[in-house]
Scaffold this active site. Structure first.
Site, PDB file in Angstrom:
ATOM      1  N   ASP A 159       0.836  -1.203   0.000  1.00 32.04           N
ATOM      2  CA  ASP A 159       0.000   0.000   0.000  1.00 32.04           C
ATOM      3  C   ASP A 159       0.874   1.258   0.000  1.00 32.04           C
ATOM      4  OD1 ASP A 159      -2.409  -1.663   0.406  1.00 32.04           O
ATOM      5  OD2 ASP A 159      -1.474  -2.040   2.342  1.00 32.04           O
ATOM      6  N   HIS A 187      -4.716  -3.240   6.543  1.00 36.50           N
ATOM      7  CA  HIS A 187      -4.522  -3.515   5.115  1.00 36.50           C
ATOM      8  C   HIS A 187      -5.867  -3.944   4.544  1.00 36.50           C
ATOM      9  CE1 HIS A 187      -3.215  -4.985   1.289  1.00 36.50           C
ATOM     10  NE2 HIS A 187      -3.734  -6.165   1.564  1.00 36.50           N
TER      11      HIS A 187
HETATM   12  P1  NAX Z   1      -2.398 -18.226  -4.148  1.00 36.73           P
HETATM   13  O1  NAX Z   1      -3.766 -18.800  -3.984  1.00 36.73           O
HETATM   14  O2  NAX Z   1      -1.782 -18.167  -5.492  1.00 36.73           O
HETATM   15  O3  NAX Z   1      -1.399 -19.047  -3.220  1.00 36.73           O
HETATM   16  C1  NAX Z   1      -1.656 -19.361  -1.899  1.00 36.73           C
HETATM   17  C2  NAX Z   1      -0.924 -20.637  -1.577  1.00 36.73           C
HETATM   18  O4  NAX Z   1      -1.039 -20.857  -0.172  1.00 36.73           O
HETATM   19  C3  NAX Z   1      -1.483 -21.860  -2.283  1.00 36.73           C
HETATM   20  O5  NAX Z   1      -0.427 -22.549  -2.945  1.00 36.73           O
HETATM   21  C4  NAX Z   1      -2.054 -22.704  -1.136  1.00 36.73           C
HETATM   22  O6  NAX Z   1      -1.924 -24.096  -1.369  1.00 36.73           O
HETATM   23  C5  NAX Z   1      -1.193 -22.241   0.035  1.00 36.73           C
HETATM   24  N1  NAX Z   1      -1.764 -22.451   1.354  1.00 36.73           N
HETATM   25  C6  NAX Z   1      -3.066 -22.361   1.744  1.00 36.73           C
HETATM   26  N2  NAX Z   1      -3.177 -22.676   3.032  1.00 36.73           N
HETATM   27  C7  NAX Z   1      -1.943 -22.954   3.500  1.00 36.73           C
HETATM   28  C8  NAX Z   1      -1.426 -23.367   4.759  1.00 36.73           C
HETATM   29  N3  NAX Z   1      -2.232 -23.575   5.788  1.00 36.73           N
HETATM   30  N4  NAX Z   1      -0.096 -23.558   4.855  1.00 36.73           N
HETATM   31  C9  NAX Z   1       0.713 -23.392   3.804  1.00 36.73           C
HETATM   32  N5  NAX Z   1       0.281 -23.026   2.587  1.00 36.73           N
HETATM   33  C10 NAX Z   1      -1.039 -22.821   2.434  1.00 36.73           C
HETATM   34  O7  NAX Z   1      -2.461 -16.792  -3.446  1.00 36.73           O
HETATM   35  P2  NAX Z   1      -1.450 -15.558  -3.629  1.00 36.73           P
HETATM   36  O8  NAX Z   1      -1.862 -14.761  -4.778  1.00 36.73           O
HETATM   37  O9  NAX Z   1      -0.060 -16.075  -3.571  1.00 36.73           O
HETATM   38  O10 NAX Z   1      -1.813 -14.698  -2.332  1.00 36.73           O
HETATM   39  C11 NAX Z   1      -1.528 -15.164  -1.029  1.00 36.73           C
HETATM   40  C12 NAX Z   1      -2.149 -14.274   0.019  1.00 36.73           C
HETATM   41  O11 NAX Z   1      -1.625 -12.955  -0.041  1.00 36.73           O
HETATM   42  C13 NAX Z   1      -3.667 -14.095  -0.085  1.00 36.73           C
HETATM   43  O12 NAX Z   1      -4.217 -14.251   1.229  1.00 36.73           O
HETATM   44  C14 NAX Z   1      -3.836 -12.677  -0.547  1.00 36.73           C
HETATM   45  O13 NAX Z   1      -5.068 -12.127  -0.142  1.00 36.73           O
HETATM   46  C15 NAX Z   1      -2.672 -12.014   0.130  1.00 36.73           C
HETATM   47  N6  NAX Z   1      -2.249 -10.698  -0.396  1.00 36.73           N
HETATM   48  C16 NAX Z   1      -1.843  -9.780   0.497  1.00 36.73           C
HETATM   49  C17 NAX Z   1      -1.372  -8.530   0.114  1.00 36.73           C
HETATM   50  C18 NAX Z   1      -0.893  -7.528   1.126  1.00 36.73           C
HETATM   51  O14 NAX Z   1      -0.562  -6.417   0.709  1.00 36.73           O
HETATM   52  N7  NAX Z   1      -0.833  -7.801   2.429  1.00 36.73           N
HETATM   53  C19 NAX Z   1      -1.355  -8.145  -1.317  1.00 36.73           C
HETATM   54  C20 NAX Z   1      -1.348  -9.320  -2.246  1.00 36.73           C
HETATM   55  C21 NAX Z   1      -2.247 -10.455  -1.830  1.00 36.73           C
HETATM   56  O15 NAX Z   1      -3.576 -10.138  -2.206  1.00 36.73           O
END
Ligand code: NAX
Length: 327
Positions: A159, A187
């Site tokens: 952000d 956030h």
């Molecule tokens: P993806 O869905 O591409 O990848 C997430 C991965 O996490 C998957 O491979 C899944 O198998 C794995 N996973 C799920 N539960 C798990 C657990 N208990 N232990 C280990 N791995 C696990 O998502 P992606 O685009 O990489 O985003 C990840 C997260 O970042 C989301 O929650 C998203 O909302 C968040 N974000 C946060 C941002 C921020 O500024 N704080 C911005 C970007 C993003 O939106």
């Protein structure tokens, strides 16, 4: 030679993981003199894809990468961990209420907090990226009573970087001319990007833009940038999120530049009237490896309302998580 630093990445097979791991292994997270050992934590269905990413990491022949471990067990992943990037989370799906979302994420971040408590190294630093990031960090911290609360942080650096870029574009100035910008609060869409304390070439940023732009264009553009990326790219922010995670940890370890600050969500000590104990974004500097809130800034009436609204949302999230027995 220095011993490798153990860096855990959860959700390693996801899209942010893919944008993050190669940069960590190339030395951009901790600097060019620090070897790293990567620990990839995934859910069982994600392990094979994580193994594929590990094959590619191997093929980069990064001199600083001393090894890669892949596991679906949090206790194994965090044993001896120095840095944890908690990216994997349960996304909100259609029709899901906030309570359900918090509960599902409690099922991820409480066990990871316990694993951190059980085995992480004394210098452990945690950055939560997975949403709802601030409250997920609070859940993990509560599950790790032996780890100082200040080691649990959540990411608002994306952000912050988005706000820098919007302001630089508006004023047609280089990014390096902008200092002292702050993201306050959660956030989420209630976050408050503050230009009243920001400076462009040493002069007030707010005075160089018109108020209507600041309030009606800049703030919503930054707060809703994630949705804009999804709309245009067809997928959520990944490389920019990974970049911000690198910035956050690099600055935490190496310090922030003199005369400037960054934004990070860290446990509130009550500064600026922010409820104590919630993990809220503040203007921060990093000194000797610790985040410090920049004190004494002026908060005008407009800023006060915006900060209070975002903090109220975080307090509500904390109450909801408490009601679920996660705190
Ligand atoms: P993806 O869905 O591409 O990848 C997430 C991965 O996490 C998957 O491979 C899944 O198998 C794995 N996973 C799920 N539960 C798990 C657990 N208990 N232990 C280990 N791995 C696990 O998502 P992606 O685009 O990489 O985003 C990840 C997260 O970042 C989301 O929650 C998203 O909302 C968040 N974000 C946060 C941002 C921020 O500024 N704080 C911005 C970007 C993003 O939106």
């Amino acid at each position: 030679p220095t011993a490798p630093v153990n860096v855990v990445v959860t959700g390693a097979a996801g899209q942010i993981g893919y944008a993050l791991l190669f940069r960590i292994a190339s030395g951009q997270l901790l600097g060019p003199d620090t070897p790293v050992r990567l620990r990839l934590l995934e859910i069982p269905q994600g392990v094979k894809a994580a193994e594929g990413v590990a094959l590619e990491l191997e093929d980069c022949a990064f001199p600083l990468l001393s090894g890669i471990d892949i596991t679906d067990d949090a206790t194994t992943a965090f044993d001896g961990a120095n840095v944890g990037l908690l990216v994997g989370a349960r996304p909100r799906t259609k029709g899901m209420e906030r309570g359900d979302l918090l509960e599902a994420n409690g099922g991820i971040f409480a066990p990871q907090g316990r694993a951190i408590n059980a085995g992480a190294a004394d210098d452990i630093r945690i950055l939560v990226v997975g949403n709802p990031a601030n409250t997920n960090a609070l859940i993990a911290s509560a599950a790790a009573p032996d780890v100082p609360a200040e080691r649990f942080t959540a990411m608002t650096r994306l952000d912050h970087n988005r706000a820098l870029a919007q302001l630089a574009g508006k004023l047609s100035v280089p990014l390096t001319d902008i200092k002292k910008l702050t993201i306050w609060g959660n956030h989420s869409a209630t976050q408050y990007p503050d230009l009243y304390n920001a400076e462009v070439n040493g002069k007030s940023a707010a005075e160089q833009v018109d108020e209507a732009w600041l309030r009606d264009e800049f703030i919503p553009r930054v707060a809703k940038r994630g949705a804009e990326i999804i709309e245009v790219r067809g997928a959520s922010s990944a490389a920019s999120a990974a970049n911000a995670a690198i910035d956050h940890v690099y600055d935490w370890v190496n310090g922030t530049p003199e005369g400037d600050w960054v934004s990070a969500a860290i446990p509130s000590d009550g500064s600026y009237g922010v409820a104590e104990g919630i993990i809220s974004s503040f203007p921060v500097t990093s000194v000797n490896g610790e985040w410090k809130i920049v004190e004494g800034l002026e908060v005008n009436e407009f800023s006060r309302e915006r900060i209070d609204a975002s903090v109220a949302e975080l307090v509500e999230e904390r109450e909801a998580v408490k009601a679920l027995g996660l705190l």
